[in-house]
Design a protein around this motif. Structure first.
Motif, mmCIF file in Angstrom:
data_model
loop_
_atom_site.group_PDB
_atom_site.id
_atom_site.type_symbol
_atom_site.label_atom_id
_atom_site.label_comp_id
_atom_site.label_asym_id
_atom_site.label_seq_id
_atom_site.Cartn_x
_atom_site.Cartn_y
_atom_site.Cartn_z
ATOM 1 N N GLN A 38 -7.932 0.078 -3.408
ATOM 2 C CA GLN A 38 -7.114 0.663 -4.444
ATOM 3 C C GLN A 38 -6.741 1.689 -3.961
ATOM 4 N N ASP A 39 -7.548 2.547 -3.331
ATOM 5 C CA ASP A 39 -7.215 4.010 -2.631
ATOM 6 C C ASP A 39 -6.209 3.566 -1.339
ATOM 7 N N ALA A 40 -6.579 2.744 -0.783
ATOM 8 C CA ALA A 40 -5.649 2.421 0.564
ATOM 9 C C ALA A 40 -4.274 1.996 0.183
ATOM 10 N N ILE A 41 -4.306 1.059 -1.050
ATOM 11 C CA ILE A 41 -3.055 0.660 -1.437
ATOM 12 C C ILE A 41 -1.981 1.814 -2.110
ATOM 13 N N ARG A 42 -2.846 2.743 -2.610
ATOM 14 C CA ARG A 42 -2.107 3.950 -3.217
ATOM 15 C C ARG A 42 -1.550 5.015 -1.887
ATOM 16 N N ARG A 43 -2.338 5.034 -0.896
ATOM 17 C CA ARG A 43 -1.861 5.680 0.528
ATOM 18 C C ARG A 43 -0.520 4.739 1.013
ATOM 19 N N LEU A 44 -0.785 3.288 1.053
ATOM 20 C CA LEU A 44 0.271 2.433 1.584
ATOM 21 C C LEU A 44 1.367 2.805 0.719
ATOM 22 N N ARG A 45 1.626 2.878 -0.383
ATOM 23 C CA ARG A 45 2.777 3.137 -1.380
ATOM 24 C C ARG A 45 3.514 4.322 -0.982
ATOM 25 N N LYS A 46 2.847 5.213 -0.409
ATOM 26 C CA LYS A 46 3.505 6.483 -0.003
ATOM 27 C C LYS A 46 4.324 6.472 1.340
ATOM 28 N N ASN A 47 3.928 5.338 2.046
ATOM 29 C CA ASN A 47 4.597 5.239 3.269
ATOM 30 C C ASN A 47 5.821 4.136 2.927
ATOM 31 N N LYS A 48 7.120 4.905 3.035
ATOM 32 C CA LYS A 48 8.458 4.282 2.499
ATOM 33 C C LYS A 48 8.561 3.099 3.533
ATOM 34 N N ALA A 49 8.641 3.712 5.101
ATOM 35 C CA ALA A 49 8.781 2.436 6.039
ATOM 36 C C ALA A 49 7.802 1.082 5.960
ATOM 37 N N ALA A 50 6.526 1.177 5.619
ATOM 38 C CA ALA A 50 5.673 0.189 5.530
ATOM 39 C C ALA A 50 6.000 -0.687 4.344
ATOM 40 N N GLY A 332 1.633 1.406 8.882
ATOM 41 C CA GLY A 332 1.175 1.773 7.759
ATOM 42 C C GLY A 332 -0.213 1.095 7.240
ATOM 43 N N LEU A 333 -0.536 0.077 7.316
ATOM 44 C CA LEU A 333 -1.974 -0.272 6.978
ATOM 45 C C LEU A 333 -2.788 0.467 7.678
ATOM 46 N N ARG A 334 -2.955 0.710 8.970
ATOM 47 C CA ARG A 334 -3.744 1.530 9.884
ATOM 48 C C ARG A 334 -3.966 2.893 9.077
ATOM 49 N N ASP A 335 -2.907 3.404 8.857
ATOM 50 C CA ASP A 335 -2.910 4.750 8.553
ATOM 51 C C ASP A 335 -3.532 4.767 6.882
ATOM 52 N N ALA A 336 -3.413 3.553 6.006
ATOM 53 C CA ALA A 336 -3.717 3.524 4.670
ATOM 54 C C ALA A 336 -5.292 3.176 4.633
ATOM 55 N N PHE A 337 -5.698 2.429 5.581
ATOM 56 C CA PHE A 337 -7.385 2.075 5.800
ATOM 57 C C PHE A 337 -8.218 2.970 6.451
ATOM 58 N N ASP A 338 -7.254 3.715 7.359
ATOM 59 C CA ASP A 338 -8.011 4.922 8.169
ATOM 60 C C ASP A 338 -7.226 6.204 8.120
#
Length: 343
Positions: A38-50, A332-338
């Motif tokens: 859930q935290d990774a998805i929250r960070r992913l949503r902030k990445n507009k390009a992803a 975007g997934l890489r930045d969200a998960f790590d």
């Protein structure tokens, strides 16, 4: 300067007891508790390009699925009389989609010259055999995505278990398994594909197997590196102390903690497989005719690029969009998960 503190008088009403529930409210954490995903998805949503890439790929995949059952016309149907027609839409007023072309310095209505029935038009034009390019592009995208997904499935089925076993066992087992990887990776992919096509009939199956033979190596190496780190963690040692088998430890502890690495590498593997298939089809050893893939469409389009550039522009644009979207989503997934990778 006058001192006004002497005017302040304290009495019993100046003091009020604090209720116990007020203390609880002050110490209460207002932010909701989130799991790792859930935290990774929250960070992913902030990445507009992803996020934009995700929805763009979702639309492309949806159109590809629809093409299994429906296309504007039969993608393999040949109408030689309608060969090399330029793009045209219903109203025909948008530049580039009027159905007209420059022939000998004169603007000619190609549809009228070919005696195409009124109301019949091709959004992206036709190829040298009169086949609808839009229908073939829909089928081509579906086939290329299917090849990318099947080739990536080899990464998961072979690479993940191989990497976990190599990292978990360690010692001589790890050394032998890594030497095998080095031997396989020393053989160029193109050589493996050519050998597979010589042994088997050229087509979807042989291409997927050929790419799968060497494509899992990167996944195995990444999973092994993470496993070497995870197996020294306290919760893994606790599970071993409780007598859990290595198989259960892998399912309950290793794979969930390896999920971010697996997901990120999968997102990078899909566009790599798509591009490799397009390269094979472009040089003539990929998907056989009359089936369409992005590689075959590019190969056909480059033959007439000087005179009919639209036949190559559209498949080139689509494959570029797919490659860029997958890579942006993977970043975007890489930045969200790590999140440490952003530092």
């Amino acid at each position: 300067m006058a001192d006004n503190t002497s005017d302040i008088k304290l009495n019993a009403d100046s003091f009020k007891p604090v209720a116990a529930n007020n203390v609880d409210e002050q110490e209460k954490i207002s932010a909701p508790s989130l799991t790792f995903f859930q935290d990774a998805i929250r960070r992913l949503r902030k990445n507009k390009a992803a996020v934009f890439s995700f929805w763009l790929l979702a639309i492309i995949i949806f159109i590809s699925i629809v093409s299994i059952w429906w296309t504007p016309s039969d993608p393999n149907a040949q109408h030689v009389a309608y060969a090399n027609l330029p793009p045209k839409i219903a109203n025909g007023n948008i530049p580039g989609f009027t159905g007209k072309a420059n022939v000998g310095g004169n603007i000619v209505d190609k549809y009228a010259a070919a005696k195409v029935p009124k109301g019949t038009y091709y959004v992206l034009g036709t190829d040298y055999l009169g086949r609808d390019l839009f229908s073939r592009l829909m089928k081509g995208v579906a086939l290329s995505l299917l090849i990318g997904l099947l080739a990536t499935l080899f990464d998961l089925v072979i690479g993940v278990p191989y990497g976990i076993i190599s990292g978990w066992k360690g010692g001589k087992t790890d050394t032998i398994m890594q030497r095998i990887i080095e031997i396989i990776s020393s053989i160029p992919n193109l050589v493996v594909v050519i050998l597979m096509l010589l042994l088997f009939t050229p087509g979807l199956g042989s291409i997927v197997v050929a790419m799968g033979i060497t494509g899992w190596i990167t996944m195995a190496r990444l999973v092994r590196a993470e496993t070497l780190t995870l197996k020294t963690q306290e919760y893994i040692l606790a599970a071993q102390t409780l007598g859990e088998s290595p198989f259960r430890i892998a399912l309950k502890h290793l794979i969930p903690n390896l999920s971010s690495t697996i997901i990120i590498q999968t997102m990078f593997s899909i566009p790599t497989a798509i591009f490799f298939e397009a390269f094979l089809s472009f040089i003539g050893i990929g998907i056989p005719a009359p089936n369409a893939s992005l590689g075959t469409l590019l190969s056909d389009g480059q033959k007439t690029f000087r005179f009919l550039p639209y036949q190559m522009w559209y498949p080139a644009a689509v494959i570029s969009i797919i490659m860029i979207a997958f890579n942006l989503l993977a970043d975007g997934l890489r930045d969200a998960f790590d999140p440490k990778t952003q530092e």
